[in-house]
Scaffold this motif. Structure first.
Motif, PDB file in Angstrom:
ATOM      1  N   ARG A  93     -10.018   1.691   2.418  1.00 25.37           N
ATOM      2  CA  ARG A  93     -11.105   2.683   2.334  1.00 25.37           C
ATOM      3  C   ARG A  93     -12.344   2.210   3.093  1.00 25.37           C
ATOM      4  NH1 ARG A  93     -10.177   6.741  -1.441  1.00 25.37           N
ATOM      5  NH2 ARG A  93      -8.426   6.316  -2.832  1.00 25.37           N
TER       6      ARG A  93
ATOM      7  N   GLU B 106      -3.016  -4.153  -5.475  1.00 21.00           N
ATOM      8  CA  GLU B 106      -3.163  -2.739  -5.089  1.00 21.00           C
ATOM      9  C   GLU B 106      -4.621  -2.329  -4.892  1.00 21.00           C
ATOM     10  OE1 GLU B 106       0.323  -0.015  -6.905  1.00 21.00           O
ATOM     11  OE2 GLU B 106      -0.936  -1.019  -8.398  1.00 21.00           O
TER      12      GLU B 106
ATOM     13  N   ASP C 107       0.830  -1.205   0.000  1.00 17.58           N
ATOM     14  CA  ASP C 107       0.000   0.000   0.000  1.00 17.58           C
ATOM     15  C   ASP C 107       0.867   1.260   0.000  1.00 17.58           C
ATOM     16  OD1 ASP C 107      -2.721   1.204   0.237  1.00 17.58           O
ATOM     17  OD2 ASP C 107      -1.956   1.888   2.168  1.00 17.58           O
TER      18      ASP C 107
ATOM     19  N   ASP D  75      -6.401  -1.203  -1.413  1.00 16.50           N
ATOM     20  CA  ASP D  75      -6.946   0.150  -1.308  1.00 16.50           C
ATOM     21  C   ASP D  75      -8.431   0.112  -0.948  1.00 16.50           C
ATOM     22  OD1 ASP D  75      -6.444   3.049  -1.628  1.00 16.50           O
ATOM     23  OD2 ASP D  75      -7.938   2.859  -3.242  1.00 16.50           O
TER      24      ASP D  75
ATOM     25  N   SER E   3       2.591   1.640  -3.387  1.00 19.99           N
ATOM     26  CA  SER E   3       1.645   1.972  -4.465  1.00 19.99           C
ATOM     27  C   SER E   3       1.164   3.419  -4.383  1.00 19.99           C
ATOM     28  CB  SER E   3       0.451   1.014  -4.463  1.00 19.99           C
ATOM     29  OG  SER E   3      -0.411   1.265  -3.385  1.00 19.99           O
ATOM     30  N   HIS E   4       1.133   3.985  -3.176  1.00 25.72           N
ATOM     31  CA  HIS E   4       0.721   5.381  -3.025  1.00 25.72           C
ATOM     32  C   HIS E   4       1.879   6.366  -3.240  1.00 25.72           C
ATOM     33  CE1 HIS E   4      -2.929   3.662  -1.184  1.00 25.72           C
ATOM     34  NE2 HIS E   4      -3.479   4.713  -1.758  1.00 25.72           N
ATOM     35  N   ASN E   5       3.052   5.835  -3.512  1.00 23.41           N
ATOM     36  CA  ASN E   5       4.228   6.676  -3.738  1.00 23.41           C
ATOM     37  C   ASN E   5       4.942   6.277  -5.029  1.00 23.41           C
ATOM     38  OD1 ASN E   5       4.656   8.445  -1.193  1.00 23.41           O
ATOM     39  ND2 ASN E   5       4.088   6.430  -0.413  1.00 23.41           N
ATOM     40  N   LYS E   6       4.165   5.949  -6.041  1.00 23.41           N
ATOM     41  CA  LYS E   6       4.714   5.476  -7.313  1.00 23.41           C
ATOM     42  C   LYS E   6       5.627   6.491  -7.987  1.00 23.41           C
ATOM     43  CE  LYS E   6       0.632   2.773  -8.354  1.00 23.41           C
ATOM     44  NZ  LYS E   6      -0.565   2.663  -9.155  1.00 23.41           N
TER      45      LYS E   6
END
Length: 141
Positions: free
Chosen positions: A110, A102, A39, A106, A42-45
Protein backbone atom coordinates in the motif's frame (compact mmCIF):
# COMPACT_ATOMS: atom_id res chain seq x y z
CA UNK A 1 23.46 13.22 -22.79
CA UNK A 2 21.85 10.76 -25.24
CA UNK A 3 18.32 9.64 -24.52
CA UNK A 4 18.04 6.13 -23.12
CA UNK A 5 15.84 3.68 -25.01
CA UNK A 6 12.63 2.30 -23.51
CA UNK A 7 14.15 -1.14 -23.02
CA UNK A 8 17.11 0.32 -21.13
CA UNK A 9 14.84 2.40 -18.91
CA UNK A 10 12.61 -0.60 -18.29
CA UNK A 11 15.64 -2.66 -17.24
CA UNK A 12 16.89 0.11 -14.93
CA UNK A 13 13.45 0.52 -13.34
CA UNK A 14 13.03 -3.24 -12.98
CA UNK A 15 16.41 -3.57 -11.27
CA UNK A 16 15.70 -0.69 -8.88
CA UNK A 17 12.27 -2.01 -7.95
CA UNK A 18 13.66 -5.52 -7.45
CA UNK A 19 16.44 -4.21 -5.20
CA UNK A 20 14.00 -2.31 -2.99
CA UNK A 21 11.57 -5.23 -2.78
CA UNK A 22 14.37 -7.71 -2.07
CA UNK A 23 15.76 -5.46 0.67
CA UNK A 24 12.32 -5.35 2.30
CA UNK A 25 11.89 -9.14 2.00
CA UNK A 26 15.37 -9.78 3.40
CA UNK A 27 14.31 -8.14 6.68
CA UNK A 28 11.97 -11.11 7.14
CA UNK A 29 14.33 -13.83 5.83
CA UNK A 30 12.34 -14.25 2.63
CA UNK A 31 12.67 -13.29 -1.01
CA UNK A 32 10.50 -10.91 -2.94
CA UNK A 33 9.00 -13.83 -4.87
CA UNK A 34 8.06 -15.51 -1.60
CA UNK A 35 6.53 -12.28 -0.29
CA UNK A 36 4.54 -11.93 -3.52
CA UNK A 37 3.21 -15.46 -3.18
CA UNK A 38 2.25 -14.81 0.45
CA UNK A 39 0.47 -11.63 -0.64
CA UNK A 40 -1.39 -13.48 -3.42
CA UNK A 41 -2.48 -16.31 -1.13
CA UNK A 42 -3.54 -13.93 1.63
CA UNK A 43 -5.74 -11.93 -0.76
CA UNK A 44 -7.44 -15.13 -1.93
CA UNK A 45 -8.18 -16.80 1.41
CA UNK A 46 -11.70 -17.67 0.35
CA UNK A 47 -10.49 -19.76 -2.63
CA UNK A 48 -8.80 -23.12 -2.87
CA UNK A 49 -5.55 -22.34 -4.68
CA UNK A 50 -3.14 -24.67 -6.43
CA UNK A 51 0.37 -24.35 -7.80
CA UNK A 52 -1.09 -23.69 -11.27
CA UNK A 53 -2.90 -20.62 -9.86
CA UNK A 54 0.44 -19.24 -8.69
CA UNK A 55 2.00 -20.03 -12.08
CA UNK A 56 -0.81 -18.16 -13.84
CA UNK A 57 -0.78 -15.19 -11.46
CA UNK A 58 2.95 -14.55 -11.85
CA UNK A 59 3.42 -15.85 -15.42
CA UNK A 60 6.05 -18.35 -14.29
CA UNK A 61 6.85 -21.84 -15.47
CA UNK A 62 5.88 -24.93 -13.51
CA UNK A 63 9.50 -25.67 -12.58
CA UNK A 64 9.99 -22.14 -11.22
CA UNK A 65 6.83 -22.36 -9.13
CA UNK A 66 7.78 -25.83 -7.86
CA UNK A 67 11.17 -24.60 -6.64
CA UNK A 68 9.68 -21.47 -5.03
CA UNK A 69 6.99 -23.47 -3.22
CA UNK A 70 9.46 -26.14 -2.08
CA UNK A 71 11.68 -23.44 -0.59
CA UNK A 72 8.68 -21.85 1.09
CA UNK A 73 7.74 -25.21 2.60
CA UNK A 74 11.28 -25.60 3.97
CA UNK A 75 10.98 -22.14 5.55
CA UNK A 76 7.60 -23.10 7.03
CA UNK A 77 5.77 -20.39 5.05
CA UNK A 78 3.32 -22.68 3.25
CA UNK A 79 1.99 -26.18 3.42
CA UNK A 80 0.15 -28.27 0.88
CA UNK A 81 -2.61 -30.78 1.39
CA UNK A 82 -4.79 -32.81 -0.94
CA UNK A 83 -7.67 -30.86 -2.45
CA UNK A 84 -11.11 -31.41 -0.99
CA UNK A 85 -12.47 -31.57 -4.56
CA UNK A 86 -9.70 -33.36 -6.46
CA UNK A 87 -7.42 -35.74 -4.58
CA UNK A 88 -4.90 -35.65 -7.44
CA UNK A 89 -4.08 -32.03 -6.70
CA UNK A 90 -2.68 -30.32 -3.64
CA UNK A 91 -3.99 -27.02 -2.33
CA UNK A 92 -1.51 -24.41 -1.10
CA UNK A 93 -2.01 -22.73 2.30
CA UNK A 94 -0.15 -20.19 4.40
CA UNK A 95 1.31 -21.25 7.72
CA UNK A 96 1.00 -19.18 10.88
CA UNK A 97 4.54 -17.94 10.26
CA UNK A 98 3.50 -16.55 6.85
CA UNK A 99 0.24 -15.17 8.24
CA UNK A 100 2.30 -13.13 10.69
CA UNK A 101 3.85 -11.38 7.66
CA UNK A 102 0.56 -10.62 5.87
CA UNK A 103 -0.01 -7.22 7.46
CA UNK A 104 3.59 -6.09 6.95
CA UNK A 105 3.51 -7.10 3.29
CA UNK A 106 0.15 -5.43 2.73
CA UNK A 107 1.34 -2.21 4.40
CA UNK A 108 4.48 -2.21 2.27
CA UNK A 109 2.48 -2.73 -0.93
CA UNK A 110 0.00 0.00 0.00
CA UNK A 111 2.87 2.36 0.79
CA UNK A 112 4.46 1.69 -2.61
CA UNK A 113 1.11 2.31 -4.30
CA UNK A 114 0.68 5.55 -2.34
CA UNK A 115 4.11 6.78 -3.50
CA UNK A 116 3.14 6.14 -7.12
CA UNK A 117 -0.19 7.91 -6.72
CA UNK A 118 1.50 10.93 -5.11
CA UNK A 119 3.97 11.31 -7.95
CA UNK A 120 1.94 10.46 -11.05
CA UNK A 121 -1.48 11.39 -12.37
CA UNK A 122 -4.15 8.78 -12.95
CA UNK A 123 -3.58 9.11 -16.71
CA UNK A 124 0.17 8.63 -16.33
CA UNK A 125 -0.35 5.53 -14.19
CA UNK A 126 -2.83 4.18 -16.74
CA UNK A 127 -0.25 4.65 -19.50
CA UNK A 128 2.44 2.86 -17.47
CA UNK A 129 0.01 0.03 -16.68
CA UNK A 130 -0.88 -0.28 -20.37
CA UNK A 131 2.80 -0.39 -21.28
CA UNK A 132 3.61 -3.03 -18.64
CA UNK A 133 0.70 -5.21 -19.72
CA UNK A 134 1.86 -4.93 -23.30
CA UNK A 135 5.39 -5.98 -22.26
CA UNK A 136 4.06 -8.86 -20.17
CA UNK A 137 2.01 -10.27 -23.01
CA UNK A 138 4.28 -9.32 -25.89
CA UNK A 139 5.51 -12.88 -26.42
CA UNK A 140 1.90 -13.88 -27.10
CA UNK A 141 1.70 -11.53 -30.11
Amino acid sequence: MPRKGTNTLLKIASNQISRRFDAFAKEYDTTWVQMSIIDFLSHNKDKELFQRDIENEFFIQRSTATIALQRMEKKDLIYRKPSAHDGRQKSVYLTDKARALEKKIDEYMRHQQHILEENFTTEELSTVEKFLKFQAFQEDL
